[in-house]
Design a protein around this motif. Structure first.
Motif, short mmCIF file in Angstrom:
data_model
loop_
_atom_site.label_atom_id
_atom_site.label_comp_id
_atom_site.label_asym_id
_atom_site.label_seq_id
_atom_site.Cartn_x
_atom_site.Cartn_y
_atom_site.Cartn_z
N LYS A 149 0.83 -1.21 0.00
CA LYS A 149 0.00 0.00 0.00
C LYS A 149 0.86 1.26 0.00
O LYS A 149 0.56 2.24 -0.70
N LYS A 153 0.88 3.97 -2.91
CA LYS A 153 0.50 5.35 -2.60
C LYS A 153 1.58 6.33 -3.03
O LYS A 153 1.29 7.44 -3.51
N ILE A 172 -4.29 -4.21 -3.60
CA ILE A 172 -4.46 -3.02 -4.45
C ILE A 172 -5.69 -3.23 -5.34
O ILE A 172 -5.61 -3.94 -6.35
#
Length: 253
Positions: A149, A153, A172
């Motif tokens: 993650k 990001k 995801i």
């Protein structure tokens, strides 16, 4: 004791890998490699991990290796293909591939690296997640989920091969990955059913051959089938090389 004696005499230890994964001068990219043990049936697939390291080394990348400091799900006798009564630690087993130069996965932070790569092997489905047991309702190790993650990001590239793309599919939403073909094709693709799991986990599956890669440009995720299909070792090596090449290109370094 032997290592200490060699150091006292100014002789480099044959056991240390601390220069093996480092490139002199300015590195092309800082890449984290996440292992799941040592051995195809209960850890990282060794040929895949080694191929990734060779391709990264050739490209001049600065590599740091990580693994979770947790017990393996189980230990498999790789001759008999059966579980044994042993217990082993994922970090300690992964250190065999890393030549001792390894760090607990809890210390891996996306801010310290330009990309992250996961080789396959059943360890990805047993030690980095519960996919081998729970299938589509699997859980992903908390640090693996955090790392995927965080890299996503930060828009930093993620490379995965063999069975490891299931990790990205779980974590995801809508990610595009490949685990090869979607039909067994006479036994050439024995794990073809994994493509259905990719969709059930929330991802999109894109059929590819062993020497090919799929690039999800939106999520910056690069995948290749590797040992999900039966193919000559050199073809798998080439596919992994293509994956590593794209990952490094996406770092912009």
């Amino acid at each position: 004791m032997l290592a200490a004696l060699l150091r006292a005499r100014g002789i480099p230890s044959p056991f240390g890998g601390r220069s093996l994964h480092r490139t002199a001068g300015t590195p092309a990219a800082r890449v984290a490699l996440v292992l799941s043990g040592c051995g195809v049936y209960d850890g990282s697939e060794i040929h895949e991990a080694s191929a990734i390291l060779v391709h990264l080394s050739r490209a001049g990348a600065d590599v740091k290796i990580f693994a979770p400091d947790v017990p393996q799900m189980h230990v498999i006798d790789h001759i008999k293909g059966q579980p044994t009564p042993e217990t082993r630690n994922v970090l300690a087993e992964s250190a065999r591939i890393a030549r001792g130069d390894i760090t607990a996965l809890s210390h891996l932070n996306a801010s310290d690296h330009d990309a992250v790569i996961f080789p396959g092997g059943f360890g990805a489905a047993k030690n980095l997640s519960s996919y081998a047991v729970d299938g589509d309702s699997c859980r992903v190790h908390q640090d693996v989920e955090r790392i995927l993650k965080d890299f996503n990001k930060a828009k930093k590239p993620i490379g995965l091969c063999c069975i490891a793309p299931v990790l990205a599919a779980k974590v995801i939403p809508g990610v595009e990955v490949t685990v090869g073909q979607e039909e067994e094709l006479g036994g050439k693709w024995p794990y073809a059913g994994t493509a259905k799991s990719i969709r059930a986990l929330g991802g999109e599956h894109c059929p590819k051959e062993v020497h090919e890669v799929h690039v999800d440009g939106r999520h910056r995720v690069v995948t290749t089938p590797a040992f999900m299909g039966h193919a000559p070792l050199h073809a798998i090596f080439d596919g992994i090389g293509a994956m590593v090449s794209v990952v490094l290109k996406l770092t912009g370094k």
